[in-house]
Design an enzyme around this catalytic site. Structure first.
Site, short mmCIF file in Angstrom:
data_model
loop_
_atom_site.label_atom_id
_atom_site.label_comp_id
_atom_site.label_asym_id
_atom_site.label_seq_id
_atom_site.Cartn_x
_atom_site.Cartn_y
_atom_site.Cartn_z
CG HIS A 93 63.32 67.81 -84.08
ND1 HIS A 93 63.33 68.70 -83.03
CD2 HIS A 93 64.36 68.18 -84.89
CE1 HIS A 93 64.32 69.57 -83.20
NE2 HIS A 93 64.96 69.27 -84.32
CD GLU A 94 65.71 66.36 -87.92
OE1 GLU A 94 65.79 67.24 -88.81
OE2 GLU A 94 66.37 66.41 -86.86
CG HIS B 279 64.07 71.17 -88.85
ND1 HIS B 279 64.10 72.42 -88.28
CD2 HIS B 279 64.71 70.34 -87.96
CE1 HIS B 279 64.72 72.36 -87.12
NE2 HIS B 279 65.10 71.11 -86.90
#
Length: 378
Positions: free
Chosen positions: A24-25, A28
């Site tokens: 998920h990170e 980003h």
């Protein structure tokens, strides 16, 4: 190998959450890096740093003490929740604006924020598509027999409503059903409601209003859930698996994921309306429990659970709550409509309120989880 269940809990939770938070990170981080935004820190977990290093770009990669999430802190963020530092943004020099997240264009900021949930969605689709590609699509071996009522349970709302043995189910609540799994899926999420069930009988179709019975189901691990039943048994329930190509598998994965999200929304709506208890909400303790249980059942069960939690993470992060990805996107949508950003002070207050709300929800679901454990529950 028969290992104690507690060991599966200890192993399963970090094995589930660690990779999902990381990807998920990474979503980003990678999109931010693509757009030239500098990441000051990349953390798996919150709180005190346990281990880390700084790369040549000046990003601090670290493992933190509280393994309940993670974050990427971009240049210009006040804290890991990406709360904008209003004073710093207003005073920023040309050099300080270079590589700053909050000085990137609106479109780039939105894509960077959306990249995290999007990565989780891609993980879910990749897992489900792999299952369909390797094992095929389950189809009823005999759809006619699966939809034909063979017998009723001792207590059967369907029989009491007028359905008969030999009736063939055509649709439930207006949705056509193709097999007995469709019948189960259409009923089990609606305990206590009345559903219109259309059947074919003697060459004609008839519709009956059937009240769905509410039953508590306990699995092999003692987990209790409330499901809807109408007390019917089909003449057959066997399924076969049709081979699928890559493109078809992706399409099936999308349809399956949409179905899961629809069930999630239904369940959340029922909690708000009081049809379901708030005790059915799950937090980190319950996720840890379920991850261990699924791991004890084998790799395929655990991987399927990973896909479900990955989709849940994407869903939760896209909620329009300040401090979550969805909250940032809501501000960007307002900025696009207004043609100017929401006031920095207003954003800061909203983000702080959002952080407080998320913390309160985390505390609530954690207490709720603990209360439901055998050592605390009734």
């Amino acid at each position: 190998m028969n290992l104690p269940l507690w060991l599966y809990y200890v192993v399963g939770f970090p094995l589930l959450l660690g990779p999902l938070v990381t990807v998920h990170e990474l979503g980003h981080y990678l999109v931010g890096r693509w757009f030239g935004v500098h990441a000051e820190a990349f953390s798996v977990g919150f709180g005190k740093e346990i281990w880390g290093f700084t790369d040549r770009r000046g990003t601090r990669w670290k493992l933190s003490a509280l393994p309940l999430g993670g974050y990427v802190q971009f240049k210009g963020d006040m804290n890991p929740a990406s709360i904008p530092d209003a004073d710093a943004i207003e005073r920023a020099s040309a050099d300080e604006r270079e590589g700053s997240f909050h000085h990137a264009s609106l479109g780039r900021r939105a894509l960077i924020v959306f990249a995290g949930p999007a990565t989780n969605i891609l993980v879910t689709l990749a897992i489900f598509a792999s299952f369909f590609a390797f094992y095929g699509k389950p189809v009823p071996a005999d759809a006619e027999s699966q939809l034909t009522i063979a017998e009723f349970a001792q207590q059967s709302p369907a029989r009491d409503a007028g359905l008969l043995v030999g009736d063939r189910i055509v649709s439930i609540a207006g949705e056509t059903v193709a097999g007995f799994r469709d019948v189960q899926d259409a009923i089990m999420m609606y305990p206590g409601r009345t559903l219109d069930i259309t059947v074919a009988r003697e060459g004609a179709q008839r519709t009956f209003a059937v009240p769905v019975g509410s039953h508590e189901f306990t699995d092999n691990f003692g987990n209790v859930s409330k499901i809807g039943l109408v007390g019917i048994q089909a003449a057959g329930a066997d399924y076969e698996y049709e081979p699928q190509g890559i493109v078809a598998s992706v399409g099936l994965a999308v349809d399956h994921s949409i179905g899961i999200v629809d069930m999630m929304l239904t369940g959340i709506g029922q909690i708000f309306t009081g049809e379901r208890s708030v005790k059915e909400l799950g937090g980190p303790v319950k996720i840890a429990k379920f991850s261990g249980e699924q791991l004890s059942m084998g790799a395929l069960s655990f991987i399927n659970f990973v896909a479900l939690i990955s989709l849940n993470l994407a869903f939760i992060n896209l909620l329009p709550i300040p401090a979550l990805d969805g909250g940032h996107l809501a501000f960007y949508a307002a900025e696009a409509v207004r043609r100017k950003p929401v006031g920095l002070r207003g954003q800061e207050v909203a983000y702080r309120a959002g952080v407080a709300l998320v913390l309160m929800l985390m505390i609530f679901v954690t207490v709720n989880d603990l209360a439901g454990l055998p050592i605390f529950g009734n």
